[in-house]
Design a protein around this motif. Sequence first.
Motif, PDB file in Angstrom:
ATOM      1  N   VAL A 120      37.529   6.657 -24.753  1.00 51.79           N
ATOM      2  CA  VAL A 120      36.875   7.066 -25.998  1.00 51.79           C
ATOM      3  C   VAL A 120      35.812   8.141 -25.752  1.00 51.79           C
ATOM      4  CG1 VAL A 120      35.164   5.209 -25.948  1.00 51.79           C
ATOM      5  CG2 VAL A 120      35.799   6.228 -28.133  1.00 51.79           C
ATOM      6  N   ARG A 121      35.300   8.212 -24.527  1.00 53.36           N
ATOM      7  CA  ARG A 121      34.331   9.259 -24.177  1.00 53.36           C
ATOM      8  C   ARG A 121      34.851  10.647 -24.510  1.00 53.36           C
ATOM      9  NH1 ARG A 121      31.966   8.147 -19.233  1.00 53.36           N
ATOM     10  NH2 ARG A 121      31.859  10.358 -18.848  1.00 53.36           N
ATOM     11  N   LEU A 122      36.164  10.851 -24.285  1.00 55.33           N
ATOM     12  CA  LEU A 122      36.706  12.181 -24.544  1.00 55.33           C
ATOM     13  C   LEU A 122      36.774  12.472 -26.034  1.00 55.33           C
ATOM     14  CD1 LEU A 122      39.431  12.683 -21.812  1.00 55.33           C
ATOM     15  CD2 LEU A 122      37.123  13.589 -21.917  1.00 55.33           C
ATOM     16  N   LEU A 151      34.615  11.320 -28.167  1.00 55.30           N
ATOM     17  CA  LEU A 151      33.220  11.637 -28.487  1.00 55.30           C
ATOM     18  C   LEU A 151      32.883  13.067 -28.053  1.00 55.30           C
ATOM     19  CD1 LEU A 151      31.605   8.256 -27.484  1.00 55.30           C
ATOM     20  CD2 LEU A 151      31.235   9.374 -29.684  1.00 55.30           C
ATOM     21  N   LEU A 152      33.379  13.429 -26.882  1.00 56.37           N
ATOM     22  CA  LEU A 152      33.107  14.786 -26.396  1.00 56.37           C
ATOM     23  C   LEU A 152      33.705  15.833 -27.333  1.00 56.37           C
ATOM     24  CD1 LEU A 152      32.014  16.677 -24.162  1.00 56.37           C
ATOM     25  CD2 LEU A 152      34.277  16.558 -23.123  1.00 56.37           C
ATOM     26  N   ARG A 190      34.330  15.565 -30.495  1.00 50.89           N
ATOM     27  CA  ARG A 190      33.496  15.617 -31.705  1.00 50.89           C
ATOM     28  C   ARG A 190      32.202  16.380 -31.422  1.00 50.89           C
ATOM     29  NH1 ARG A 190      34.961  12.774 -36.396  1.00 50.89           N
ATOM     30  NH2 ARG A 190      33.173  14.012 -36.978  1.00 50.89           N
ATOM     31  N   GLN A 191      31.615  16.097 -30.261  1.00 46.95           N
ATOM     32  CA  GLN A 191      30.356  16.752 -29.891  1.00 46.95           C
ATOM     33  C   GLN A 191      30.537  18.267 -29.787  1.00 46.95           C
ATOM     34  OE1 GLN A 191      28.997  15.528 -26.029  1.00 46.95           O
ATOM     35  NE2 GLN A 191      27.332  17.017 -26.032  1.00 46.95           N
ATOM     36  N   LEU A 216      23.751  13.164 -30.373  1.00 46.05           N
ATOM     37  CA  LEU A 216      24.472  12.171 -29.574  1.00 46.05           C
ATOM     38  C   LEU A 216      25.478  12.929 -28.711  1.00 46.05           C
ATOM     39  CD1 LEU A 216      25.644   9.218 -31.860  1.00 46.05           C
ATOM     40  CD2 LEU A 216      23.976   9.101 -30.024  1.00 46.05           C
ATOM     41  N   ASP A 217      25.607  12.525 -27.450  1.00 50.18           N
ATOM     42  CA  ASP A 217      26.662  13.120 -26.628  1.00 50.18           C
ATOM     43  C   ASP A 217      27.626  12.012 -26.219  1.00 50.18           C
ATOM     44  OD1 ASP A 217      25.466  11.723 -24.562  1.00 50.18           O
ATOM     45  OD2 ASP A 217      24.437  13.472 -23.753  1.00 50.18           O
ATOM     46  N   SER A 218      28.537  12.333 -25.305  1.00 49.90           N
ATOM     47  CA  SER A 218      29.580  11.347 -25.028  1.00 49.90           C
ATOM     48  C   SER A 218      28.997  10.094 -24.370  1.00 49.90           C
ATOM     49  CB  SER A 218      30.699  11.961 -24.187  1.00 49.90           C
ATOM     50  OG  SER A 218      30.217  12.407 -22.952  1.00 49.90           O
ATOM     51  N   LEU A 219      27.914  10.237 -23.617  1.00 53.40           N
ATOM     52  CA  LEU A 219      27.332   9.053 -22.976  1.00 53.40           C
ATOM     53  C   LEU A 219      26.508   8.224 -23.949  1.00 53.40           C
ATOM     54  CD1 LEU A 219      26.301  10.449 -19.479  1.00 53.40           C
ATOM     55  CD2 LEU A 219      28.100   8.819 -19.991  1.00 53.40           C
ATOM     56  N   LEU A 225      26.457  13.996 -34.211  1.00 56.43           N
ATOM     57  CA  LEU A 225      26.835  14.646 -32.956  1.00 56.43           C
ATOM     58  C   LEU A 225      26.413  16.108 -32.966  1.00 56.43           C
ATOM     59  CD1 LEU A 225      30.155  12.739 -32.987  1.00 56.43           C
ATOM     60  CD2 LEU A 225      28.746  12.749 -30.954  1.00 56.43           C
ATOM     61  N   GLY A 264      26.753   8.365 -27.108  1.00 54.96           N
ATOM     62  CA  GLY A 264      27.705   7.911 -28.115  1.00 54.96           C
ATOM     63  C   GLY A 264      28.402   6.629 -27.689  1.00 54.96           C
TER      64      GLY A 264
END
Lengths: 258, 85
Positions: free
Chosen positions: A215-217, A219-220, A222-223, B41-44, B35, B46
Motif C-alpha cells: 500500500v506504500r506505493l 500512497l506514494l 497519491r503523494q 502526508l507521505d508514504s511512511l 497528501l 500515510g
Amino acid sequence: MRIAETLNVGLDAVAFVDEDPFERAEVAHLLPEVLVLAVADLESALAAGGRFAAGPPTGEGRRRAAMYRDEERRRQAEAGFAGGRAAFLRWCAMRLEIGPAAAAELDRLVELGERTHRLNSTATRHGRDEVARWLAAGGLVRARLADRFGDSGLIGMVAVDRSAAADWEVELLAVSCRVDGRGVPAALLRWTMDAARAAGAAGLRARYRPNGRNVRLALLLRQLGFERAGTEAETVVFRRSLTGPLPAYPEWLEIAGG
Amino acid sequence: MSPADVRARLEPLLAAVLERDHGEVTAFPASLPLLAGGLGLDSLTGMRLLAAIDREFGVDVAADDLGLDCLETIDTLTRYLADRA
C-alpha cells in the motif's frame, strides 16, 4: 532474531551453530524456523548443500554479504548521527544512476521483480519472458544506487508501455527493500515522468495491484499527484497529468544518467 | 458514527503521525488535502495513519478503497469513515 531483522532476511535463512546442546535446544524451541546445528555437524551440513546450496545466480546476489556489511555500517552511522533523517541521507552522498536497462542485466531484473513485495506495484509475478519482452521493447528502466558506504547495485526497475500515443503506462515498479526509505521509487517515477513528457505524452499512468503489503506505493502515487483513473478487477489504474510542474526528486539523491 | 464524532477521533491520530499540536490539527479546514500540496502526508506517515485508523475505527482503508480516493482531503476521509465506522 535481531540478526535476521538487521539483515532483512527471514528466520528460515538463518542457521544457529553452537557447541552447547542446551543453547541449541532453546533456540530450536523458541525459533523453529531456524536451522540448528552442532559445531561437529557443520561441515557435513555444508557439504550436503540443502539450505547451504549455492546462492542466487546474479552478481548482486553474490555480493550480498558485502552489501549486508555496508548496510550494517550505514545503520550504525545513522544511529550515531545528530540532525535527523534527511540530514543523514544527504550526508550519505547517494548517487542514483537511472537509465535504460541492458540485456546483461536481465537476470537481476527478473530476480528483482520476483523478490520484491512491499515496494512492488503489482501482485502479479512477472516471468523471465515478460521481463525480456519489456527489455526488447525498450520500455525497461533500471536504477543503480551507490553511496559513501558502498555500491548497492541494481536496486530498482520500471517497466513502461509506450505503445499508446497519449499516455505512457507503468506496468511494473519494483524496488529492493534493502534501499527502503531512501526515495528510490519516487525518483524512478519522476524520471519516467520526464521521459514521457519529453516524448510528447500528456500523462503517465501506473497500474497498481494490491498484494497486501504494497500500500506504500499507492500512497506514494497519491503523494506524487496521481489519481485513480479506473479500476480493472483487482488493479487500480492511476494517472497523473504531465502538464505543469512535476514533483521534485528527493533532495538527498544525486541523479545521474539520462 | 457522525462526521463530527469521526473528526474528533481522527484529529489525535493526525496530530500524532504529523507530529503537530492537537490545536493546530483542530484548526485545519476540512477541505485541506492530506497528501500532495496539503498536510504533507507521505508514504511512511500515510502508512502510520492507515494503521492508526484501523486500530481506532476498525476500518482497513487500504483493503477497501484500493485507489485511496478517501485520502483526498480531511473531509473525504471523515465522510468515508463516518459511513463505515
